[in-house]
Structures are given as structure tokens and as C-alpha cells.
Enzyme design. Structure first.
Site, PDB file in Angstrom:
ATOM      1  CE1 TYR A   1      -5.695   4.058   2.607  1.00  0.00           C
ATOM      2  CE2 TYR A   1      -4.537   2.201   3.590  1.00  0.00           C
ATOM      3  CZ  TYR A   1      -4.523   3.356   2.837  1.00  0.00           C
ATOM      4  OH  TYR A   1      -3.343   3.822   2.315  1.00  0.00           O
TER       5      TYR A   1
ATOM      6  CD  GLU B   1       3.072   5.558   5.032  1.00  0.00           C
ATOM      7  OE1 GLU B   1       3.180   4.314   4.992  1.00  0.00           O
ATOM      8  OE2 GLU B   1       2.428   6.151   5.920  1.00  0.00           O
TER       9      GLU B   1
ATOM     10  CG  ASP C   1      -1.687   1.292   1.357  1.00  0.00           C
ATOM     11  OD1 ASP C   1      -2.475   1.611   0.452  1.00  0.00           O
ATOM     12  OD2 ASP C   1      -1.486   1.988   2.365  1.00  0.00           O
TER      13      ASP C   1
ATOM     14  CG  ASP D   1       1.918  -0.233   4.897  1.00  0.00           C
ATOM     15  OD1 ASP D   1       1.890  -0.432   3.664  1.00  0.00           O
ATOM     16  OD2 ASP D   1       0.952   0.245   5.520  1.00  0.00           O
TER      17      ASP D   1
END
Length: 635
Positions: free
Chosen positions: A232, A477, A80, A83
Site C-alpha cells: 500500500y 482477492e 486486510d 492475508d
């Protein structure tokens, strides 16, 4: 005169060399270069067995046993973000965005020879979705435990965390995740249809089954997969059901899906919600734009009244982005960036910019304007907004930083990404375990050993401030859902830059008042057979006046067919034949319709210059740039 495939045309080149002072480069406008880099990010995020053609060489195979403990092979797909969890909802949204680009920006992607890369990026996701959908009412929605994964800092190749797989079925529904996956597969079926009709049909079959599953067994996927809630969390599933129906109607032409979107327009909020956000969680603005296309094409028929309501909400989103919505507008930073929320804000800016570029095309094709409370505006205004967000991302901001990693002279070098921050397994072959990764690599102040090209980081705060700190995950990120919309956005903008030169005016400033004017005619003949995949030929442009310092060597290095048009890759070498260094070189290139690499726009119309790292051509030195042109080279 030059001869291509039996057709004759002439090429004239007017060059004016002027000596004086140089202007600064505008690197952030090079959308073609940015587009090329975005595909590298998707390669860096690959899970599974990597292909021989893998270009991101610091990655290796990983996740090969995903799903096997549950009796299913879930190898493949994308990690994703920074990670190693394969979250289904943002991955499916990313594939939908990539597919939409392949469908609606096929001309630009084909013209820049990037369609194959786009389809590869899509297929790495869709092949995984096919594995994840082994039965009509079963969808494996996640691989990896988000909590344990986030407690470890290790390379994908060294993973020691849980690879538990989580599924949806009729007893554990997830209409949002199944609906988004159906939309992704339906959009991807359209993308592949011209190139691989059998694969397209397979994708469409899975899309239909998943839509039926999502609609029949309703529920939030985070209720069935609680592990995803902290990462999410879904706000609802009605938008995904409408989104899937809209894409299935476009992919099949089946009235059933359009009728579904119309009959459920009010109940599911499609004509009720006016949005100022488009994202992995909120698809309403996308639904409204996609269904507006039907109306703008005059195909609304009996559904015209409801489609007009959908378009009113599409207009609401567009007008809010342009700040012409009667006060109900988006928030922007002082530097002009769309600002939605603190965590990973650039994903909302990239998605909105792509969506408005798409809507601009729909309005332009219908010769229509956008009607806002503060007045009507032409479709170009939407594209201008999209361009402003793209330019901000690529460096036109208060930090002077490109937030696309690896692009431009200044970009994030401490990205919150495990694989980028730890040396490659091919460099450091010993295992980097969970705790060691945090101690040795996560907290170190040095730059990442691996540049994760094409990654869109989270971006700056509401005041345009950005801290390039690996521990600052809200800003540093990158994500699939943030980067995916950039493919269509950069493709559209790069397509606005382009044909090879019918006229080039060359200006060089070097604190002198001398200048040369010369006209060059191409008297060579270039030819190829209709079956040849590529050919090369070289034309030397030599000034008529003696003493002129610049020589041009032009070659066609490749050609290919796409959509009944032959495209050519042109390489131009600029050589300094003088005895002095030449700085501040500028080229005015007119009638350019394809992308160009190796030159930066100056900010002046049709005017380009060498990049910052190549400001000066030394005596005898050469520099080359490349552009792609469909059809005849020039008149």
C-alpha cells in the site's frame, strides 16, 4: 382496519391472478440481501478474540498477542484481504466509508434494521485504532510482516509468521496514515453520537490529536514503515490532511478545520486536482464532495469562493463518471464497469458508485443540478450510474456472475483468501503449516470449503473477462477497502425499493387463459403497547371467489424505534391452495419504501417474482418473503 399504537388505518389488497409463461429472475437487484451479506465479510476479517455473537462460525480467535512484543496490546482490528496483515491505511479508509454510510444513510440502514450491524463493523475498527494511538504523537500503523505473510498459506488461527508491529511518531511521521485514521475516527464519532455519546467523544478526542500529529510532523508513512511499500504505497499525504480536516469540521462544527481546508486548498491540491478515481490512496474526490455539501447548504459564508472551486472539482469527478466531461472521462469495460487499473479494479468502481450516490443526495437536497461540459444533468443521473455499477457487481454482466461472494446463483468459488480456502479449525483441528497450505489448499482446483459471504473480489479485466482461479490474486482477492463502500451503496439502493403493499397485483403464468380478480380487506385488529419490543399478529388474506388458488398469510414479526420512527418487519406467506403447481408467479407491489427480501425484481416497474431456486409452488406448498416498513403499513 388495523390498529397500530392507537392509530387506525385500512389496508386494501387488490390481486389479479393471471396464467401464462414466466420471466427470468433478476437476482442482481436485491440490494437488501446484498447489504446483509457485506457485514459477514467484515466478521470473517476480524482479528483478535471473537465475540459470542460471531456469525461466521468457521473463524476463531487469532492474533491475541499482537503488539505485546513491543509492549502494547494491538489485539483486534481487521485483516486486510486474503492475508493476515493489519495494514493501517486501507483499514482506516474502510472504517471511514462505513462511518459515512452510517451518517448519510442512517434512514435506510435504520429502516432495514442494519444500523446495529454497521456500528459493530465500525467499532471493531475504531476500538483497535484507540489501542493503536496510546499517545498524542504515536500511532501503530501496521501489524504483521507483509513479505513473510505472503510466503505462507495458513489460517489466521495457525499463524506462524512475524507479528511485528510498526509505529509512527514524531521522528517517523506518516501524515497520510495518521490523517486517514483521524478522518475515520471523526466520521465514526458522528456515527456513534446518537447512540453512544461518551464513546463518540472519545473517538473525537483521538481524531483531533491524530490530525494535529499528522499536520505537525509531515511525511509519507511508507517512508517510516517501508514494509508497507510493496503493498500500500502512498502517493502523497495532502489529500488525507484535507480529508481529515473536512471530517473534523463536520464532526465538530469548528471553523478552524474549515479554514484549514480553505487556506490549504491550492497548496495541497484540493481545488487544483480534478480526479477520475476515489480510493484508499486518493481522497481528493471525497474531500471535494464533502466540502461541496457546505456550499450546497448555503453555509459557505466567507469561504464561498473557495468552496465553489472545490465543487467544480467534485463536478469534474461526477461528470467524468457520467462521460459528460468534454472527453476527459473514465474508462469503462464493454459491459459498462468503471475501469481504473488491472489489479483489484472493483474497489474503484464500488468507491466511485458510493461517492456519487452521496453526491446525488447532496445535490437533490439543494434542488441543484450537476453542471457538466456536455450539459447539465439531474442528480438522479448520478444515482443511475451508482446503480449500474452495483448491478454489474451483483450479476448484470457478460459473465452472468455476481462478484459479491455468496450472492446470487453464480459467484466466485475459488477466492484468494487463506481462511476461506482451508477447512475451519473446528473441522480440521490439526495445524496447517506455511508450506502445507500452499501444497494442499492453495493450488487445489476444488471450491473453497468456507464461503466468505459478502466479499467483493477484485473483479474482471478491461474486457469483462474473469478467471475464477485462486492463484489469480489480481481478480479473486477481496479487500476491506473494496467491500466497505458497498454498505452505503446497497443501503441507498435498497432504500429506493420499498413500502409494503398498498396494492399487490399477482400474476401467475401457467399456459392457461383463466384469471381471477379478488379484493381482500383486513378486518383484524393488531395492537401493541408503547413499551413492547416486538409483537406478532397474523392476518389471512382469503379470496372472495371460491376456487382461487392463492392464500396470503401476513404477520408482523418485529418492530423497533429508530430516529423517532417505528419500523415493522412484515412476513408474508404465499400458499398454493390449488391442486396444481403454479409457476411464474409475479407480484406487483406499489408504494413500497423499505427493503424487501425473498422476492426478486423482474425488471418491470414494481413487479417481483420468486427467486430462481423457487420458480414453482407445488400444490399445497408455501413460500414466504419479508419486508420492512417505517410508520403505517399502508393506506
Amino acid at each position: 382496519m388495523s390498529k397500530f399504537g392507537g392509530s387506525l388505518f385500512g389496508l386494501s389488497l387488490s390481486l389479479t391472478v393471471l396464467l401464462g409463461a414466466a420471466t427470468a429472475a433478476a437476482e442482481y437487484y436485491n440490494y437488501g440481501n446484498a447489504l446483509d451479506k457485506t457485514f459477514l465479510f467484515f466478521e470473517a476479517q476480524r482479528s483478535g478474540k471473537l465475540p459470542a455473537a460471531q456469525r461466521v462460525k468457521w473463524r476463531s480467535h487469532s492474533g491475541l498477542a499482537d503488539g505485546l512484543a513491543q509492549g502494547v496490546s494491538l489485539e483486534g482490528g481487521y485483516y486486510d484481504a486474503g492475508d493476515h496483515v493489519k495494514f493501517g491505511l486501507p483499514m482506516a479508509f474502510a472504517v471511514t466509508m462505513l462511518s459515512w454510510a452510517a451518517v448519510d444513510n442512517q434512514k435506510e440502514l435504520s429502516g432495514s434494521n442494519q444500523m446495529q450491524q454497521t456500528l459493530w463493523s465500525i467499532r471493531w475498527g475504531t476500538d483497535y485504532f484507540i489501542k493503536a494511538h496510546p499517545q498524542p504523537n504515536v500511532l501503530w500503523g501496521q501489524v504483521g510482516d507483509g513479505k513473510s505473510d505472503h510466503y505462507c498459506w495458513e489460517r489466521a488461527e495457525d499463524m506462524t509468521t512475524s507479528r511485528t508491529a510498526y509505529k509512527l511518531d514524531q521522528y517517523h511521521p506518516g501524515s497520510d496514515l495518521a490523517g486517514e485514521t483521524a478522518a475515520a475516527l471523526a466520521a465514526a464519532s458522528l456515527a456513534f453520537k446518537p447512540y453512544n455519546s461518551s464513546y463518540s467523544a472519545i473517538l473525537l478526542t483521538h481524531a483531533k490529536e491524530l490530525f494535529s500529529f499528522a499536520d505537525k510532523y509531515r511525511g509519507l508513512y511508507t517512508d517510516s514503515i517501508p514494509n508497507a511499500k510493496a503493498f500500500y504505497m502512498s502517493s502523497g499525504y495532502s489529500d488525507e490532511l484535507l480529508w481529515a480536516a473536512a471530517w473534523l469540521h463536520r464532526a465538530t462544527g469548528d471553523e478552524y478545520y474549515l479554514k484549514y481546508a480553505v487556506n490549504n486548498a491550492g497548496y495541497m491540491g484540493g481545488t487544483g486536482w480534478g480526479m477520475k478515481e476515489f480510493s484508499w490512496d486518493n481522497k481528493y474526490a471525497g474531500v471535494q464532495v464533502l466540502l461541496s455539501k457546505i456550499l450546497l447548504e448555503g453555509k459557505g459564508g466567507a469561504y464561498t469562493s473557495t468552496l465553489k472551486q472545490y465543487q467544480m472539482k467534485a463536478d469534474y469527478f461526477a461528470c467524468a463518471c457520467l462521460k459528460k466531461n468534454g472527453g476527459y472521462n473514465i474508462q469503462t469495460t464493454p459491459g459498462g464497469l468503471m475501469y481504473v487499473r488491472e489489479w483489484n479494479n472493483l474497489q474503484y468502481a464500488s468507491a466511485a458508485a458510493f461517492l456519487l450516490a452521496i453526491y446525488s443526495d447532496y445535490l437533490s437536497a439543494a434542488n441543484a443540478k450537476l453542471n457538466c461540459p456536455d450539459g447539465s444533468v439531474p442528480p438522479q443521473a448520478l444515482l443511475d450510474f451508482s446503480r449500474s455499477q452495483a448491478d454489474y457487481i451483483l450479476g448484470k454482466n457478460r459473465q452472468g456472475m455476481s462478484y459479491l461472494v455468496g450472492y446470487g446463483p453464480k459467484y466466485p468459488i475459488r477466492v484468494h483468501h487463506r481462511g476461506a480456502s482451508i477447512p475451519s479449525i473446528f473441522i480440521q483441528r490439526s495445524t496447517v503449516n506455511c508450506v502445507q497450505g500452499y501444497d494442499s489448499w492453495y493450488r487445489r482446483a476444488q471450491a473453497d470449503p468456507n464461503v466468505i459471504y459478502g466479499a467483493l473480489v477484485g473483479g474482471p479485466d478491461q474486457n469483462d473477462y474473469y478467471s475464477d482461479d485462486r492463484t489469480n490474486y489480481e481478480q479473486t482477492e477481496p479487500t476491506l477497502s473494496g467491500t466497505a463502500p458497498l454498505v452505503g451503496l446497497f443501503a441507498k439502493l435498497s432504500g429506493k425499493l420499498g413500502k409494503p403493499c398498498a396494492q399487490i397485483i399477482l400474476c401467475s403464468m401457467d399456459h392457461q387463459l383463466m384469471f381471477w380478480n379478488f379484493v381482500v380487506s383486513d378486518s383484524h385488529f393488531l395492537s401493541h403497547s408503547s413499551t413492547a419490543s416486538a409483537y406478532k399478529a397474523t392476518t389471512t388474506y382469503t379470496p372472495k371467489q371460491s376456487g382461487a388458488p392463492i392464500e396470503f398469510l401476513h404477520s408482523i414479526t418485529a418492530n423497533w424505534m429508530a430516529w423517532n420512527t417505528r419500523y415493522y418487519r412484515h412476513k408474508v406467506i404465499i400458499k398454493n391452495n390449488s391442486q396444481k403447481p403454479i409457476s411464474g408467479l409475479k407480484l406487483k407491489i406499489e408504494d413500497l419504501t423499505g427493503p424487501i427480501w425473498g422476492l426478486n425484481p423482474t425488471g418491470q416497474k414494481n413487479t417481483y417474482q420468486l427467486p430462481q431456486w423457487q420458480k414453482t409452488l407445488k400444490a399445497g406448498q408455501a413460500y414466504d418473503f419479508v419486508y420492512v416498513q417505517g410508520g403505517p403499513q399502508a393506506k
